[in-house]
Design a protein around this motif. Structure first.
Motif: not given
Length: 250
Positions: A190-196, A200-202, A239-250
């Motif tokens: 999961l960590i590897s998938t979210l990191t990728k 990609s989003i960045i 994209l900014g909203i999605l990026l913030g969501y993923y960053l908080r889930s890590l």
């Protein structure tokens, strides 16, 4: 081996000494029993010896004659034939007589002759009398106490229970270790998938920012161009909203 009449008293020997002076035989029926005595020559002469008994059919003597070299010893073994009946007492009237005489230097058993032990011929013959005694046979070893079948069964059951508990504990530990490995593997995946996805989003965000800058610098040619800029702005916001969501889930 000679069978003389019951032996008369003898004087102490000077040529050889005999040990022991009493032969002890354990009283066991239907079994041949051996006993031995030692002849010690403490002189500087060769000494010839001869052994007699009052009961030659009952005993076998090996050797019944021989040579004892100077300052040395020789062993004689007496074997009693198997007794068929229990004696009335432990007292035995059998006797042995050891005769000794000085022999020529270097003499061997082949040089021994009956005339050497003939006192009437003027030979100096020394004699030593041995007695015989019956003794009680040695006690058999004490048997090792055996465990009862009930104790053996209880011990086997306890060992079986202990083994089963050990196997159950080992199984639980193995299962716990397997579950821990599975959980760790899922977390790592999961960590590897979210990191990728984050990377990609960045990258996509950077690309869109570059394009936005280029659009701001260029002149507006028509309404279609303005609509395109608004589309990019909305896309960046999402994209900014999605990026913030993923960053908080890590």
């Amino acid at each position: 081996m000679d069978s003389p009449t019951p032996f008369q008293s003898t004087h102490p020997t000077e040529l050889i000494s005999v040990d022991p002076l009493e032969l002890e035989f354990p009283l066991e029926l239907k079994k041949q029993i051996c006993c031995s005595f030692q002849l010690s020559n403490k002189t500087d002469k060769h000494v010839a010896f001869k052994v007699k008994t009052t009961n030659p059919k009952k005993y076998s003597v090996r050797p019944n004659n021989g040579i004892v070299p100077p300052r040395s010893q020789s062993n004689v073994t007496v074997t009693m034939q198997a007794l068929k009946e229990q004696p009335s007492s432990l007292k035995c009237n059998d006797k042995f007589l050891v005769q000794s005489v000085a022999a020529p230097p270097g003499a061997t058993p082949k040089d021994i002759t009956p005339e050497m032990f003939n006192k009437e011929a003027g030979n100096h013959v020394e004699e030593c009398k041995l007695t015989v005694a019956y003794v009680d046979p040695p006690s058999p070893p004490s048997p090792v106490p055996e465990e009862s079948e009930e104790d053996t069964s209880e011990n086997a059951t306890a060992v079986s229970k202990g083994s089963s508990e050990h196997q159950i504990t080992s199984t639980k530990v193995s299962r716990g270790s397997s579950e821990h490995q599975i959980t760790s593997t899922k977390a790592n995946d999961l960590i590897s998938t979210l990191t990728k996805e984050k990377q990609s989003i960045i990258q996509e965000n950077n690309r869109l920012q570059q394009e936005l800058k280029l659009l701001k610098r260029g002149p507006r040619r028509n309404n279609g161009g303005g609509g395109l800029s608004i589309y990019y702005v909305l896309l960046i916001a999402v994209l900014g909203i999605l990026l913030g969501y993923y960053l908080r889930s890590l």
